[in-house]
Design a protein around this motif. Structure first.
Motif, PDB file in Angstrom:
ATOM      1  N   PHE A  34     -15.687  -5.175  -4.546  1.00 19.09           N
ATOM      2  CA  PHE A  34     -15.744  -3.920  -3.124  1.00 19.09           C
ATOM      3  C   PHE A  34     -16.747  -3.966  -2.073  1.00 19.09           C
ATOM      4  CE2 PHE A  34     -15.068  -0.835  -0.671  1.00 19.09           C
ATOM      5  CZ  PHE A  34     -13.539  -0.948   0.409  1.00 19.09           C
ATOM      6  N   TYR A  35     -17.576  -3.502  -2.767  1.00 24.04           N
ATOM      7  CA  TYR A  35     -18.417  -2.937  -2.211  1.00 24.04           C
ATOM      8  C   TYR A  35     -19.170  -4.075  -2.163  1.00 24.04           C
ATOM      9  CZ  TYR A  35     -17.573   1.876  -2.172  1.00 24.04           C
ATOM     10  OH  TYR A  35     -16.992   2.505  -2.046  1.00 24.04           O
ATOM     11  N   GLU A  36     -19.461  -5.623  -2.963  1.00 22.93           N
ATOM     12  CA  GLU A  36     -20.541  -6.738  -2.869  1.00 22.93           C
ATOM     13  C   GLU A  36     -19.741  -7.584  -1.498  1.00 22.93           C
ATOM     14  OE1 GLU A  36     -22.720  -7.728  -6.586  1.00 22.93           O
ATOM     15  OE2 GLU A  36     -20.492  -7.715  -6.522  1.00 22.93           O
ATOM     16  N   SER A  37     -18.244  -7.723  -1.549  1.00 20.92           N
ATOM     17  CA  SER A  37     -16.970  -8.179  -0.514  1.00 20.92           C
ATOM     18  C   SER A  37     -17.954  -7.827   1.369  1.00 20.92           C
ATOM     19  CB  SER A  37     -16.143  -8.138  -0.951  1.00 20.92           C
ATOM     20  OG  SER A  37     -15.281  -7.115  -0.906  1.00 20.92           O
ATOM     21  N   LEU A  38     -17.613  -6.224   1.117  1.00 22.08           N
ATOM     22  CA  LEU A  38     -18.810  -5.756   2.136  1.00 22.08           C
ATOM     23  C   LEU A  38     -19.677  -6.416   2.518  1.00 22.08           C
ATOM     24  CD1 LEU A  38     -16.885  -2.766   1.850  1.00 22.08           C
ATOM     25  CD2 LEU A  38     -16.256  -3.883   3.492  1.00 22.08           C
ATOM     26  N   GLY A  39     -20.708  -6.969   1.290  1.00 20.57           N
ATOM     27  CA  GLY A  39     -22.074  -7.666   2.032  1.00 20.57           C
ATOM     28  C   GLY A  39     -23.194  -6.367   1.354  1.00 20.57           C
ATOM     29  N   PHE A  40     -22.981  -5.722   0.728  1.00 20.92           N
ATOM     30  CA  PHE A  40     -23.708  -4.627   0.305  1.00 20.92           C
ATOM     31  C   PHE A  40     -24.834  -5.147  -0.751  1.00 20.92           C
ATOM     32  CE2 PHE A  40     -20.795  -1.916   2.336  1.00 20.92           C
ATOM     33  CZ  PHE A  40     -22.099  -0.916   2.856  1.00 20.92           C
ATOM     34  N   PRO A  41     -26.041  -5.488  -0.908  1.00 24.47           N
ATOM     35  CA  PRO A  41     -26.263  -6.087  -1.757  1.00 24.47           C
ATOM     36  C   PRO A  41     -26.475  -4.633  -2.683  1.00 24.47           C
ATOM     37  CG  PRO A  41     -28.052  -5.153  -0.342  1.00 24.47           C
ATOM     38  CD  PRO A  41     -26.769  -5.084   0.024  1.00 24.47           C
TER      39      PRO A  41
ATOM     40  N   ALA B  50     -12.919 -11.266   3.217  1.00 19.10           N
ATOM     41  CA  ALA B  50     -12.955 -11.578   2.201  1.00 19.10           C
ATOM     42  C   ALA B  50     -11.603 -10.011   1.265  1.00 19.10           C
ATOM     43  CB  ALA B  50     -14.222  -9.756   1.960  1.00 19.10           C
ATOM     44  N   GLY B  51     -10.755 -10.746   1.571  1.00 21.39           N
ATOM     45  CA  GLY B  51      -9.073  -9.909   1.573  1.00 21.39           C
ATOM     46  C   GLY B  51      -8.934  -8.370   1.778  1.00 21.39           C
ATOM     47  N   LEU B  52      -9.534  -7.338   2.414  1.00 20.11           N
ATOM     48  CA  LEU B  52      -9.447  -6.474   2.619  1.00 20.11           C
ATOM     49  C   LEU B  52      -8.604  -6.137   3.213  1.00 20.11           C
ATOM     50  CD1 LEU B  52     -13.319  -5.337   1.465  1.00 20.11           C
ATOM     51  CD2 LEU B  52     -11.383  -5.637  -0.173  1.00 20.11           C
ATOM     52  N   GLU B  53      -7.329  -5.238   2.815  1.00 19.50           N
ATOM     53  CA  GLU B  53      -6.652  -4.649   3.492  1.00 19.50           C
ATOM     54  C   GLU B  53      -7.052  -3.675   4.886  1.00 19.50           C
ATOM     55  OE1 GLU B  53      -2.780  -3.925   2.581  1.00 19.50           O
ATOM     56  OE2 GLU B  53      -2.669  -5.475   1.632  1.00 19.50           O
ATOM     57  N   PHE B  54      -7.076  -3.252   5.460  1.00 18.19           N
ATOM     58  CA  PHE B  54      -7.644  -1.779   6.975  1.00 18.19           C
ATOM     59  C   PHE B  54      -6.737  -1.396   7.827  1.00 18.19           C
ATOM     60  CE2 PHE B  54      -9.322  -5.939   7.911  1.00 18.19           C
ATOM     61  CZ  PHE B  54      -9.132  -5.334   9.633  1.00 18.19           C
ATOM     62  N   GLU B  55      -6.736  -0.241   8.444  1.00 22.91           N
ATOM     63  CA  GLU B  55      -6.054  -0.291   9.328  1.00 22.91           C
ATOM     64  C   GLU B  55      -7.273  -0.100  10.657  1.00 22.91           C
ATOM     65  OE1 GLU B  55      -3.495   3.570   8.735  1.00 22.91           O
ATOM     66  OE2 GLU B  55      -3.488   2.827   6.991  1.00 22.91           O
ATOM     67  N   LEU B  56      -7.499   0.169  11.650  1.00 27.28           N
ATOM     68  CA  LEU B  56      -7.688  -0.124  13.114  1.00 27.28           C
ATOM     69  C   LEU B  56      -7.494   1.225  14.250  1.00 27.28           C
ATOM     70  CD1 LEU B  56     -10.477  -0.842  15.008  1.00 27.28           C
ATOM     71  CD2 LEU B  56      -9.283  -2.007  15.924  1.00 27.28           C
TER      72      LEU B  56
ATOM     73  N   ARG C  73     -13.679   3.249  17.586  1.00 26.62           N
ATOM     74  CA  ARG C  73     -13.111   2.325  16.569  1.00 26.62           C
ATOM     75  C   ARG C  73     -13.696   2.521  15.531  1.00 26.62           C
ATOM     76  NH1 ARG C  73     -12.505  -3.199  18.119  1.00 26.62           N
ATOM     77  NH2 ARG C  73     -14.882  -2.874  18.826  1.00 26.62           N
ATOM     78  N   ARG C  74     -12.682   2.995  14.008  1.00 22.83           N
ATOM     79  CA  ARG C  74     -12.910   2.545  13.132  1.00 22.83           C
ATOM     80  C   ARG C  74     -11.828   1.533  12.320  1.00 22.83           C
ATOM     81  NH1 ARG C  74     -13.142   8.588  10.270  1.00 22.83           N
ATOM     82  NH2 ARG C  74     -10.962   9.050  10.726  1.00 22.83           N
ATOM     83  N   LEU C  75     -12.631   1.617  10.696  1.00 27.54           N
ATOM     84  CA  LEU C  75     -11.721   0.336  10.387  1.00 27.54           C
ATOM     85  C   LEU C  75     -11.611   1.349   8.804  1.00 27.54           C
ATOM     86  CD1 LEU C  75     -13.437  -2.620  10.313  1.00 27.54           C
ATOM     87  CD2 LEU C  75     -11.251  -2.271  11.888  1.00 27.54           C
ATOM     88  N   ILE C  76     -10.077   2.048   8.494  1.00 25.29           N
ATOM     89  CA  ILE C  76     -10.049   2.555   7.261  1.00 25.29           C
ATOM     90  C   ILE C  76      -9.680   1.392   6.149  1.00 25.29           C
ATOM     91  CG2 ILE C  76      -8.161   4.290   6.226  1.00 25.29           C
ATOM     92  CD1 ILE C  76     -10.074   5.233   8.611  1.00 25.29           C
ATOM     93  N   LEU C  77      -9.968   1.614   5.264  1.00 24.12           N
ATOM     94  CA  LEU C  77      -9.804   0.967   3.915  1.00 24.12           C
ATOM     95  C   LEU C  77      -9.568   1.760   2.953  1.00 24.12           C
ATOM     96  CD1 LEU C  77     -12.245  -0.341   5.970  1.00 24.12           C
ATOM     97  CD2 LEU C  77     -11.544  -1.955   4.035  1.00 24.12           C
ATOM     98  N   ARG C  78      -9.261   1.677   1.343  1.00 21.48           N
ATOM     99  CA  ARG C  78      -8.809   2.118   0.538  1.00 21.48           C
ATOM    100  C   ARG C  78     -10.091   1.739  -0.776  1.00 21.48           C
ATOM    101  NH1 ARG C  78      -7.423   7.420   0.312  1.00 21.48           N
ATOM    102  NH2 ARG C  78      -5.896   8.119   1.987  1.00 21.48           N
ATOM    103  N   THR C  79     -10.850   2.339  -1.577  1.00 20.00           N
ATOM    104  CA  THR C  79     -11.720   1.325  -2.281  1.00 20.00           C
ATOM    105  C   THR C  79     -10.266   1.039  -3.798  1.00 20.00           C
ATOM    106  OG1 THR C  79     -12.271   3.106  -3.247  1.00 20.00           O
ATOM    107  CG2 THR C  79     -13.480   2.101  -1.339  1.00 20.00           C
ATOM    108  N   PRO C  80     -11.119   0.332  -4.485  1.00 14.86           N
ATOM    109  CA  PRO C  80     -10.005   0.097  -5.834  1.00 14.86           C
ATOM    110  C   PRO C  80     -10.269   1.622  -6.360  1.00 14.86           C
ATOM    111  CG  PRO C  80     -11.697  -1.961  -5.054  1.00 14.86           C
ATOM    112  CD  PRO C  80     -12.220  -0.699  -4.678  1.00 14.86           C
TER     113      PRO C  80
END
Length: 126
Positions: free
Chosen positions: A27-34, A89-95, A107-114
């Motif tokens: 999940f975090y790698e798909s967001l771009g965190f190394p 990355a195929g991650l669902e979110f709410e804006l 604005r912010r995106l709201i996601l749920r981690t696994p």
């Protein structure tokens, strides 16, 4: 007691207890965190980091209830770019669009981690 020197505390680096280490890593790698640390010294722990954001994940020792203990908020410079990254990355979110006071709109995106943490990717004042 006198207050600490302003340079005493240099970085906040929280560690999240997670139920599925592999899914959280992906999940975090798909967001771009190394990944900046993963080693035999601390099995079940992975650290992520950029110049401004450091955090870790570790296998939870038992059941935990992530949504009740933490909303994980990370500032982003461009909400639209973050949304595109999530879509790719195929991650669902709410804006969300927030106007808490005159001259303050963001604005912010709201996601749920696994593991169920609520993650808010918050943009700058618009």
């Amino acid at each position: 007691m006198s207050p600490p020197s302003p340079d005493l505390f240099t970085r906040l680096a929280p560690v999240l207890n997670v139920s599925d280490l592999a899914a959280e890593r992906a999940f975090y790698e798909s967001l771009g965190f190394p990944v900046i640390y993963e080693g035999e010294e601390y099995p079940g722990f992975i650290a992520f980091g950029t110049d401004t954001v450091h955090f870790g994940i570790q296998k939870a020792p038992g059941d935990n209830d992530p949504p009740s203990v933490l909303t994980w908020q990370i500032s982003v410079s461009d909400v639209d770019a973050a949304a595109e990254r999530c879509r790719a990355a195929g991650l669902e979110f709410e804006l969300e669009h927030n106007d808490p006071a005159p001259g303050w709109s963001y604005r912010r995106l709201i996601l749920r981690t696994p593991s169920g943490y609520r993650l808010a990717l918050e943009g700058e004042n618009e």
